[in-house]
Design an enzyme around this catalytic site. Structure first.
Site, PDB file in Angstrom:
ATOM      1  N   GLY A  58       0.501  -1.682   0.450  1.00 29.88           N
ATOM      2  CA  GLY A  58      -0.027  -0.028   0.003  1.00 29.88           C
ATOM      3  C   GLY A  58       0.819   1.260  -0.114  1.00 29.88           C
ATOM      4  O   GLY A  58       1.380   1.521  -1.396  1.00 29.88           O
ATOM      5  N   SER A 133       6.253  -4.661  -2.724  1.00 33.59           N
ATOM      6  CA  SER A 133       5.868  -3.505  -1.985  1.00 33.59           C
ATOM      7  C   SER A 133       6.323  -2.322  -1.066  1.00 33.59           C
ATOM      8  O   SER A 133       7.321  -1.934  -1.047  1.00 33.59           O
ATOM      9  CB  SER A 133       4.462  -3.658  -2.744  1.00 33.59           C
ATOM     10  OG  SER A 133       4.359  -1.905  -3.778  1.00 33.59           O
ATOM     11  N   TRP A 134       5.098  -1.198  -0.731  1.00 32.16           N
ATOM     12  CA  TRP A 134       5.570  -1.069  -0.008  1.00 32.16           C
ATOM     13  C   TRP A 134       5.594  -1.293   1.948  1.00 32.16           C
ATOM     14  O   TRP A 134       5.959  -1.099   2.831  1.00 32.16           O
ATOM     15  CB  TRP A 134       4.237  -0.176   0.920  1.00 32.16           C
ATOM     16  CG  TRP A 134       3.700   0.598   2.129  1.00 32.16           C
ATOM     17  CD1 TRP A 134       3.324   0.321   3.168  1.00 32.16           C
ATOM     18  CD2 TRP A 134       4.731   1.465   3.379  1.00 32.16           C
ATOM     19  NE1 TRP A 134       3.561   0.414   4.580  1.00 32.16           N
ATOM     20  CE2 TRP A 134       3.993   1.530   4.337  1.00 32.16           C
ATOM     21  CE3 TRP A 134       5.522   2.095   2.726  1.00 32.16           C
ATOM     22  CZ2 TRP A 134       4.691   3.071   5.647  1.00 32.16           C
ATOM     23  CZ3 TRP A 134       5.834   3.632   3.632  1.00 32.16           C
ATOM     24  CH2 TRP A 134       5.900   3.548   4.763  1.00 32.16           C
ATOM     25  N   ASP A 308       7.216  -5.728 -14.012  1.00 31.84           N
ATOM     26  CA  ASP A 308       6.777  -4.560 -12.485  1.00 31.84           C
ATOM     27  C   ASP A 308       6.108  -3.245 -12.960  1.00 31.84           C
ATOM     28  O   ASP A 308       7.707  -2.239 -13.466  1.00 31.84           O
ATOM     29  CB  ASP A 308       7.165  -4.123 -11.193  1.00 31.84           C
ATOM     30  CG  ASP A 308       7.165  -3.611 -10.618  1.00 31.84           C
ATOM     31  OD1 ASP A 308       5.853  -3.450 -10.179  1.00 31.84           O
ATOM     32  OD2 ASP A 308       7.189  -4.604  -8.824  1.00 31.84           O
ATOM     33  N   HIS A 340       3.863  -7.090 -11.066  1.00 35.38           N
ATOM     34  CA  HIS A 340       3.738  -6.633  -9.426  1.00 35.38           C
ATOM     35  C   HIS A 340       3.476  -7.316  -8.139  1.00 35.38           C
ATOM     36  O   HIS A 340       4.204  -7.614  -7.570  1.00 35.38           O
ATOM     37  CB  HIS A 340       3.214  -4.814  -9.631  1.00 35.38           C
ATOM     38  CG  HIS A 340       3.765  -4.693  -7.969  1.00 35.38           C
ATOM     39  ND1 HIS A 340       4.471  -4.184  -7.380  1.00 35.38           N
ATOM     40  CD2 HIS A 340       2.980  -4.595  -7.091  1.00 35.38           C
ATOM     41  CE1 HIS A 340       5.303  -3.661  -6.352  1.00 35.38           C
ATOM     42  NE2 HIS A 340       3.714  -3.350  -5.887  1.00 35.38           N
TER      43      HIS A 340
END
Length: 362
Positions: A58, A133-134, A308, A340
Protein backbone atom coordinates in the site's frame (compact mmCIF):
# COMPACT_ATOMS: atom_id res chain seq x y z
CA UNK A 1 -4.84 -19.18 -34.10
CA UNK A 2 -7.74 -19.83 -31.76
CA UNK A 3 -7.93 -16.74 -29.51
CA UNK A 4 -9.23 -18.90 -26.68
CA UNK A 5 -5.69 -20.29 -26.40
CA UNK A 6 -4.24 -16.94 -25.37
CA UNK A 7 -3.01 -16.70 -21.81
CA UNK A 8 -5.66 -14.92 -19.75
CA UNK A 9 -3.96 -14.67 -16.36
CA UNK A 10 -0.46 -14.36 -14.95
CA UNK A 11 -1.39 -15.18 -11.36
CA UNK A 12 -0.52 -18.37 -9.50
CA UNK A 13 -4.02 -19.89 -9.61
CA UNK A 14 -3.97 -23.45 -8.27
CA UNK A 15 -0.18 -23.87 -8.32
CA UNK A 16 0.40 -23.12 -4.63
CA UNK A 17 2.67 -25.54 -2.79
CA UNK A 18 0.87 -25.15 0.53
CA UNK A 19 -2.92 -25.30 1.02
CA UNK A 20 -4.97 -22.53 2.53
CA UNK A 21 -5.44 -23.23 6.21
CA UNK A 22 -7.50 -21.53 8.86
CA UNK A 23 -5.85 -19.17 11.30
CA UNK A 24 -4.79 -20.67 14.61
CA UNK A 25 -6.02 -17.60 16.40
CA UNK A 26 -6.72 -13.93 15.82
CA UNK A 27 -7.25 -10.81 17.85
CA UNK A 28 -7.00 -7.08 18.20
CA UNK A 29 -4.22 -5.07 19.82
CA UNK A 30 -4.68 -1.45 20.83
CA UNK A 31 -1.46 0.37 20.06
CA UNK A 32 -2.34 4.05 20.54
CA UNK A 33 -4.78 6.59 21.91
CA UNK A 34 -6.47 9.66 20.44
CA UNK A 35 -7.38 7.99 18.19
CA UNK A 36 -7.47 4.51 19.66
CA UNK A 37 -5.61 2.73 16.86
CA UNK A 38 -6.23 -1.00 17.19
CA UNK A 39 -4.54 -3.58 14.96
CA UNK A 40 -6.26 -6.69 13.65
CA UNK A 41 -3.89 -9.68 13.59
CA UNK A 42 -4.00 -13.39 12.71
CA UNK A 43 -1.59 -16.26 13.35
CA UNK A 44 -1.10 -19.19 10.95
CA UNK A 45 1.08 -22.30 10.86
CA UNK A 46 3.06 -23.78 13.73
CA UNK A 47 2.45 -21.87 17.00
CA UNK A 48 5.93 -22.96 18.15
CA UNK A 49 7.59 -22.33 14.80
CA UNK A 50 10.00 -19.69 13.56
CA UNK A 51 8.19 -16.36 13.60
CA UNK A 52 7.52 -14.54 10.32
CA UNK A 53 6.16 -10.98 10.41
CA UNK A 54 4.28 -10.25 7.17
CA UNK A 55 4.09 -6.60 6.11
CA UNK A 56 1.44 -5.82 3.50
CA UNK A 57 1.66 -3.28 0.73
CA UNK A 58 0.00 0.00 0.00
CA UNK A 59 0.35 1.64 2.45
CA UNK A 60 -3.23 0.81 3.26
CA UNK A 61 -3.50 -2.46 1.36
CA UNK A 62 -4.38 -4.79 4.29
CA UNK A 63 -3.68 -8.51 4.63
CA UNK A 64 -5.61 -11.53 3.34
CA UNK A 65 -5.46 -15.20 4.44
CA UNK A 66 -3.90 -16.19 1.09
CA UNK A 67 -0.71 -14.44 2.21
CA UNK A 68 -0.12 -17.32 4.63
CA UNK A 69 0.38 -19.72 1.72
CA UNK A 70 3.98 -18.67 1.03
CA UNK A 71 5.07 -20.47 4.20
CA UNK A 72 5.51 -24.09 5.28
CA UNK A 73 2.85 -24.40 8.00
CA UNK A 74 4.88 -27.07 9.81
CA UNK A 75 7.91 -24.80 10.11
CA UNK A 76 6.72 -21.23 10.45
CA UNK A 77 4.59 -19.20 12.82
CA UNK A 78 3.14 -16.62 10.45
CA UNK A 79 1.77 -13.29 11.70
CA UNK A 80 -0.49 -11.28 9.40
CA UNK A 81 -1.77 -7.89 10.54
CA UNK A 82 -3.50 -4.87 9.06
CA UNK A 83 -1.61 -1.63 9.49
CA UNK A 84 -3.24 1.49 10.92
CA UNK A 85 -6.33 2.81 9.21
CA UNK A 86 -7.04 -0.14 6.91
CA UNK A 87 -8.45 -3.62 6.64
CA UNK A 88 -9.99 -4.85 9.88
CA UNK A 89 -7.90 -2.52 12.05
CA UNK A 90 -9.73 0.42 13.60
CA UNK A 91 -10.47 3.21 13.07
CA UNK A 92 -10.45 2.86 9.29
CA UNK A 93 -10.19 5.76 6.92
CA UNK A 94 -13.27 4.51 5.07
CA UNK A 95 -15.56 4.49 8.10
CA UNK A 96 -14.05 7.04 10.50
CA UNK A 97 -12.72 9.42 7.87
CA UNK A 98 -9.18 10.69 7.26
CA UNK A 99 -9.54 13.40 9.90
CA UNK A 100 -9.57 10.57 12.48
CA UNK A 101 -7.80 7.53 11.03
CA UNK A 102 -4.85 9.42 9.54
CA UNK A 103 -3.99 11.03 12.87
CA UNK A 104 -0.83 9.44 14.33
CA UNK A 105 -0.52 7.33 11.21
CA UNK A 106 3.08 7.62 10.01
CA UNK A 107 5.99 5.32 9.25
CA UNK A 108 7.38 5.84 12.75
CA UNK A 109 4.08 4.70 14.23
CA UNK A 110 3.96 1.62 12.00
CA UNK A 111 7.48 0.63 13.01
CA UNK A 112 6.54 0.98 16.67
CA UNK A 113 3.42 -1.10 16.03
CA UNK A 114 5.54 -4.02 14.83
CA UNK A 115 7.40 -4.02 18.12
CA UNK A 116 4.16 -3.73 20.07
CA UNK A 117 2.79 -6.75 18.22
CA UNK A 118 6.01 -8.70 18.83
CA UNK A 119 5.71 -8.03 22.54
CA UNK A 120 2.01 -8.88 22.69
CA UNK A 121 2.56 -12.18 20.88
CA UNK A 122 5.63 -13.15 22.91
CA UNK A 123 8.19 -12.94 20.10
CA UNK A 124 11.39 -12.32 22.02
CA UNK A 125 14.16 -13.09 19.55
CA UNK A 126 14.89 -12.50 15.88
CA UNK A 127 12.16 -13.08 13.32
CA UNK A 128 11.93 -13.32 9.56
CA UNK A 129 10.46 -10.13 8.08
CA UNK A 130 8.54 -10.64 4.83
CA UNK A 131 7.25 -7.64 2.90
CA UNK A 132 6.28 -6.59 -0.60
CA UNK A 133 5.89 -3.22 -2.30
CA UNK A 134 5.26 -0.72 0.53
CA UNK A 135 5.78 -3.75 2.80
CA UNK A 136 9.37 -3.94 1.49
CA UNK A 137 9.84 -0.26 2.40
CA UNK A 138 8.50 -0.80 5.90
CA UNK A 139 10.56 -3.98 6.30
CA UNK A 140 13.75 -2.14 5.33
CA UNK A 141 13.00 0.77 7.66
CA UNK A 142 12.20 -1.63 10.50
CA UNK A 143 15.43 -3.58 9.93
CA UNK A 144 17.52 -0.38 9.79
CA UNK A 145 16.11 0.69 13.18
CA UNK A 146 15.89 -2.74 14.85
CA UNK A 147 18.43 -5.05 13.14
CA UNK A 148 18.73 -7.22 16.26
CA UNK A 149 15.08 -8.26 15.82
CA UNK A 150 15.58 -9.47 12.23
CA UNK A 151 16.84 -12.93 11.25
CA UNK A 152 16.30 -12.36 7.52
CA UNK A 153 14.56 -9.99 5.13
CA UNK A 154 12.48 -11.47 2.32
CA UNK A 155 11.43 -8.62 0.05
CA UNK A 156 9.26 -8.48 -3.06
CA UNK A 157 8.67 -5.62 -5.49
CA UNK A 158 11.12 -3.18 -3.93
CA UNK A 159 9.62 0.27 -3.32
CA UNK A 160 12.09 3.05 -2.51
CA UNK A 161 9.42 5.74 -2.84
CA UNK A 162 11.44 8.60 -4.29
CA UNK A 163 9.53 11.26 -6.24
CA UNK A 164 10.71 9.75 -9.53
CA UNK A 165 9.22 6.41 -8.52
CA UNK A 166 5.84 7.95 -7.74
CA UNK A 167 5.83 10.11 -10.86
CA UNK A 168 6.41 7.01 -13.00
CA UNK A 169 3.18 5.53 -11.71
CA UNK A 170 0.94 8.55 -11.09
CA UNK A 171 2.20 11.38 -13.29
CA UNK A 172 3.40 9.95 -16.60
CA UNK A 173 2.13 12.03 -19.53
CA UNK A 174 -0.83 13.46 -17.58
CA UNK A 175 0.23 17.07 -18.10
CA UNK A 176 0.04 16.67 -21.89
CA UNK A 177 -2.73 14.07 -21.98
CA UNK A 178 -5.53 16.44 -23.03
CA UNK A 179 -3.71 17.42 -26.22
CA UNK A 180 -1.73 14.27 -26.94
CA UNK A 181 -3.07 11.28 -24.99
CA UNK A 182 -0.94 8.72 -26.83
CA UNK A 183 2.32 10.67 -26.99
CA UNK A 184 5.26 9.35 -24.96
CA UNK A 185 6.07 12.70 -23.40
CA UNK A 186 7.40 11.17 -20.16
CA UNK A 187 8.20 7.70 -18.81
CA UNK A 188 5.44 5.93 -16.94
CA UNK A 189 3.20 2.94 -16.32
CA UNK A 190 0.63 4.42 -18.71
CA UNK A 191 2.65 3.14 -21.67
CA UNK A 192 1.47 -0.45 -21.10
CA UNK A 193 -2.04 0.33 -19.77
CA UNK A 194 -3.50 3.17 -21.89
CA UNK A 195 -7.19 2.47 -21.24
CA UNK A 196 -6.76 2.23 -17.48
CA UNK A 197 -4.60 5.36 -17.55
CA UNK A 198 -7.31 7.30 -19.37
CA UNK A 199 -9.81 6.45 -16.61
CA UNK A 200 -7.31 7.53 -13.94
CA UNK A 201 -6.28 10.80 -15.62
CA UNK A 202 -9.73 12.03 -16.57
CA UNK A 203 -10.85 12.23 -12.95
CA UNK A 204 -8.71 15.38 -12.76
CA UNK A 205 -9.50 18.50 -14.85
CA UNK A 206 -6.86 19.18 -17.54
CA UNK A 207 -5.69 22.41 -15.89
CA UNK A 208 -4.79 20.51 -12.67
CA UNK A 209 -2.83 17.62 -14.20
CA UNK A 210 0.66 19.01 -13.69
CA UNK A 211 0.68 17.27 -10.29
CA UNK A 212 -1.72 14.34 -10.30
CA UNK A 213 -0.98 13.21 -6.76
CA UNK A 214 -1.62 16.68 -5.37
CA UNK A 215 -4.86 16.96 -7.37
CA UNK A 216 -6.14 13.64 -6.03
CA UNK A 217 -5.07 14.55 -2.49
CA UNK A 218 -7.06 17.78 -2.73
CA UNK A 219 -10.19 15.75 -3.51
CA UNK A 220 -9.51 13.41 -0.58
CA UNK A 221 -8.81 16.28 1.82
CA UNK A 222 -11.99 18.20 1.01
CA UNK A 223 -14.57 17.45 3.70
CA UNK A 224 -17.76 16.33 1.88
CA UNK A 225 -20.77 18.54 2.58
CA UNK A 226 -23.38 16.65 0.57
CA UNK A 227 -24.00 13.45 -1.39
CA UNK A 228 -22.48 14.93 -4.52
CA UNK A 229 -19.19 15.65 -2.71
CA UNK A 230 -19.16 12.16 -1.22
CA UNK A 231 -19.80 10.60 -4.62
CA UNK A 232 -16.94 12.59 -6.17
CA UNK A 233 -14.58 11.52 -3.42
CA UNK A 234 -15.56 7.87 -3.77
CA UNK A 235 -15.24 8.08 -7.56
CA UNK A 236 -11.70 9.42 -7.16
CA UNK A 237 -10.76 6.79 -4.57
CA UNK A 238 -12.03 4.00 -6.83
CA UNK A 239 -10.12 5.41 -9.81
CA UNK A 240 -6.90 5.58 -7.76
CA UNK A 241 -7.39 2.08 -6.36
CA UNK A 242 -8.43 0.38 -9.60
CA UNK A 243 -5.51 1.99 -11.47
CA UNK A 244 -3.02 0.37 -9.08
CA UNK A 245 -4.90 -2.91 -9.01
CA UNK A 246 -4.98 -3.08 -12.81
CA UNK A 247 -1.29 -2.44 -13.35
CA UNK A 248 -0.23 -4.83 -10.57
CA UNK A 249 -0.58 -7.83 -12.85
CA UNK A 250 1.29 -8.45 -16.07
CA UNK A 251 -2.05 -9.64 -17.46
CA UNK A 252 -4.63 -7.37 -15.81
CA UNK A 253 -7.98 -8.72 -14.73
CA UNK A 254 -9.85 -5.79 -16.25
CA UNK A 255 -13.27 -7.40 -15.95
CA UNK A 256 -12.85 -8.04 -12.21
CA UNK A 257 -10.91 -5.43 -10.20
CA UNK A 258 -11.41 -7.52 -7.06
CA UNK A 259 -10.84 -5.72 -3.75
CA UNK A 260 -9.51 -2.66 -5.61
CA UNK A 261 -13.02 -2.03 -6.90
CA UNK A 262 -14.63 -2.32 -3.45
CA UNK A 263 -15.74 1.07 -2.13
CA UNK A 264 -14.68 0.55 1.49
CA UNK A 265 -11.27 -0.81 0.52
CA UNK A 266 -10.68 1.95 -2.04
CA UNK A 267 -11.55 4.78 0.34
CA UNK A 268 -8.99 3.58 2.87
CA UNK A 269 -6.35 2.47 0.39
CA UNK A 270 -6.32 5.60 -1.78
CA UNK A 271 -6.43 8.08 1.06
CA UNK A 272 -3.71 6.37 3.12
CA UNK A 273 -1.45 6.17 0.07
CA UNK A 274 -2.04 9.82 -0.80
CA UNK A 275 -1.33 10.75 2.84
CA UNK A 276 2.00 8.90 2.92
CA UNK A 277 3.09 10.01 -0.54
CA UNK A 278 2.33 13.67 0.15
CA UNK A 279 4.56 13.39 3.21
CA UNK A 280 7.45 11.62 1.43
CA UNK A 281 6.65 8.39 3.30
CA UNK A 282 7.50 10.26 6.52
CA UNK A 283 11.16 9.53 5.84
CA UNK A 284 14.19 11.71 5.27
CA UNK A 285 15.38 11.84 1.64
CA UNK A 286 17.33 8.69 0.68
CA UNK A 287 16.71 7.28 4.16
CA UNK A 288 16.79 3.64 3.09
CA UNK A 289 19.66 3.78 0.60
CA UNK A 290 21.66 5.99 2.94
CA UNK A 291 21.37 3.55 5.85
CA UNK A 292 21.92 0.15 4.23
CA UNK A 293 25.16 -0.23 6.18
CA UNK A 294 22.98 -0.98 9.22
CA UNK A 295 21.52 -4.06 7.51
CA UNK A 296 24.52 -5.17 5.45
CA UNK A 297 25.09 -8.15 7.77
CA UNK A 298 21.55 -9.50 7.35
CA UNK A 299 20.52 -12.16 4.82
CA UNK A 300 18.46 -10.14 2.33
CA UNK A 301 16.42 -11.98 -0.28
CA UNK A 302 14.87 -9.98 -3.12
CA UNK A 303 12.26 -11.07 -5.68
CA UNK A 304 11.22 -8.55 -8.31
CA UNK A 305 9.13 -8.87 -11.46
CA UNK A 306 10.91 -7.78 -14.62
CA UNK A 307 7.67 -6.29 -15.94
CA UNK A 308 6.63 -4.57 -12.70
CA UNK A 309 4.88 -1.29 -13.57
CA UNK A 310 3.97 -0.31 -10.00
CA UNK A 311 7.55 -0.51 -8.71
CA UNK A 312 9.84 -0.74 -11.74
CA UNK A 313 12.87 -3.00 -11.50
CA UNK A 314 15.18 0.02 -11.27
CA UNK A 315 14.16 0.36 -7.62
CA UNK A 316 15.54 -3.08 -6.83
CA UNK A 317 18.64 -2.18 -8.84
CA UNK A 318 19.21 0.90 -6.69
CA UNK A 319 18.90 -1.13 -3.49
CA UNK A 320 21.33 -3.79 -4.75
CA UNK A 321 23.76 -1.06 -5.84
CA UNK A 322 23.56 0.63 -2.44
CA UNK A 323 24.28 -2.69 -0.72
CA UNK A 324 27.27 -3.21 -3.00
CA UNK A 325 28.49 0.22 -1.94
CA UNK A 326 28.84 -1.03 1.65
CA UNK A 327 30.37 -4.35 0.61
CA UNK A 328 27.20 -6.45 0.79
CA UNK A 329 25.27 -8.52 -1.71
CA UNK A 330 21.77 -9.98 -1.38
CA UNK A 331 21.61 -13.60 -0.32
CA UNK A 332 19.33 -14.02 -3.34
CA UNK A 333 18.22 -11.64 -6.06
CA UNK A 334 15.59 -13.25 -8.28
CA UNK A 335 14.11 -11.42 -11.26
CA UNK A 336 10.92 -13.16 -12.35
CA UNK A 337 9.05 -12.88 -15.63
CA UNK A 338 6.14 -11.23 -13.86
CA UNK A 339 4.45 -7.99 -12.92
CA UNK A 340 4.13 -6.44 -9.48
CA UNK A 341 1.71 -8.57 -7.51
CA UNK A 342 2.90 -11.18 -5.03
CA UNK A 343 0.30 -13.45 -6.61
CA UNK A 344 2.03 -13.44 -10.01
CA UNK A 345 2.86 -17.09 -10.78
CA UNK A 346 6.66 -16.96 -10.93
CA UNK A 347 6.94 -14.49 -8.06
CA UNK A 348 4.75 -16.56 -5.73
CA UNK A 349 6.74 -19.71 -6.48
CA UNK A 350 10.05 -17.90 -5.98
CA UNK A 351 8.98 -16.46 -2.63
CA UNK A 352 7.80 -19.88 -1.45
CA UNK A 353 11.06 -21.51 -2.52
CA UNK A 354 13.10 -18.87 -0.68
CA UNK A 355 11.11 -19.35 2.51
CA UNK A 356 11.61 -23.13 2.22
CA UNK A 357 15.37 -22.69 1.94
CA UNK A 358 16.06 -20.13 4.68
CA UNK A 359 18.59 -21.05 7.31
CA UNK A 360 16.76 -21.84 10.56
CA UNK A 361 16.69 -19.23 13.28
CA UNK A 362 18.99 -20.33 16.07
Amino acid sequence: MDLSELQTASTIGDAWKYPQRAANRSGFLQVDHQPDHTLSWEEYGNPAGEPVMVLHGGPGGACAPVMSRFFDPARYRVILFDQRGCGKSTPTVALAGPEVALVRNTTDHLVDDINALRDALGIAGPMHVFGGSWGSTLALVYAIRHPHNVASLVLRGIFIGARQDLDYMYQGNAATFADAPFELTAPGSYIAYPDAWKAFVEIIPARERSDMMAAYKAIFDAAPTDDEDRARQLHAALAWSVWEGTISNMIPQASDPGKFGDAEFALSFAQIEAHFFANHLFLEPDYILGNVDRIAHLPIHIVHGRFDQVCPLTQASRLVDALAGVGATPARYVITNAGHSAMEHQTALALTAIMDSLAPIR
